[in-house]
Design an enzyme around this catalytic site. Structure first.
Site, PDB file in Angstrom:
ATOM      1  CB  CYS A 102      -0.923   0.005   1.214  1.00 18.21           C
ATOM      2  SG  CYS A 102      -2.142   1.341   1.160  1.00 18.21           S
ATOM      3  CB  CYS A 105      -2.339   4.481   3.793  1.00 13.80           C
ATOM      4  SG  CYS A 105      -3.397   3.492   2.712  1.00 13.80           S
ATOM      5  CB  SER A 106      -0.485   0.688   6.502  1.00 18.65           C
ATOM      6  OG  SER A 106      -1.337   1.284   7.459  1.00 18.65           O
ATOM      7  CB  CYS A 107      -5.176  -0.091   2.604  1.00 16.48           C
ATOM      8  SG  CYS A 107      -5.649   1.648   2.622  1.00 16.48           S
TER       9      CYS A 107
END
Length: 203
Positions: A102, A105-107
């Site tokens: 991602c 972000c850190s989805c």
């Protein structure tokens, strides 16, 4: 005059402040928190995804459903919710290897993979794996992908998340679905490792 730059987001800063207070007052210990986080990162959380993968290995109809509508197929096993909507399954095969990142972000599909590991959220991984996925897999995860195998990098977002379906390990033709679950790790469902071999589990 030195300008202080806050490296945390608002929510991260609040979490850090609460965490510090709990430590200072002796309510919880850092080791206890580390054990809990590790449990959700590596054991409890990824079990949902492991069951999805194992079922796809033994049930051709479920595998096809997973290819067409992974969100619904995964929800049918009881894994649904805020972070499990709009999931796409990427299937590894002898000619293709998939990796998930991602970049913004850190989805992460928490209901099937548990908590995201720290390295997945790091800017280093997020930038390097897009530019040089083979190199990152080789140097960071000791996974060498042959030159004749295509490497596809999938970029998760708040609108769509991915789960990698690793190849079924050899010599597991007679294994039950329950036993196959033991071969599936969180990292294999992100694509930075392959599923475990029967020898690795036995050893």
């Amino acid at each position: 005059m030195t300008q202080h730059v806050n490296k945390y987001t608002e929510y991260e800063a609040r979490t850090k402040a609460i965490e510090t207070l709990l430590y200072e007052r002796g309510i919880v210990s850092p080791k206890a928190v580390d054990r809990i986080v590790s449990y959700y990162e590596n054991d409890l959380g990824p079990m949902g995804g492991a069951k999805v993968v194992a079922k796809s290995w033994v049930d051709p109809e479920y595998r096809e459903w997973l290819k067409k509508d992974a969100t619904a197929a995964i929800a049918s096993l009881g894994y649904a919710g805020e972070q499990a909507h709009q999931i796409t399954a990427a299937f590894n095969d002898p000619k293709t290897h998939h990796v998930v990142v991602c970049t913004l972000c850190s989805c992460y599909p928490w209901p099937v993979l548990g908590l995201p590991p720290a390295w997945y959220k790091s800017m280093e991984y997020r930038s390097r794996v897009v530019a040089d996925p083979r190199g990152v897999l080789r140097t960071d995860f000791d996974l060498s992908i042959p030159d004749d195998v295509d490497v596809h990098v999938w970029d998760s977002s708040s609108e769509i998340r991915y789960i990698v379906i690793p190849e079924r390990p050899a010599d597991t033709e007679d294994w039950s679905e329950e036993d196959l679950v033991k071969l599936v790790t969180r990292d294999s469902m992100i694509g930075v490792q392959k599923a475990l071999s029967p020898q690795q589990v036995a050893g």
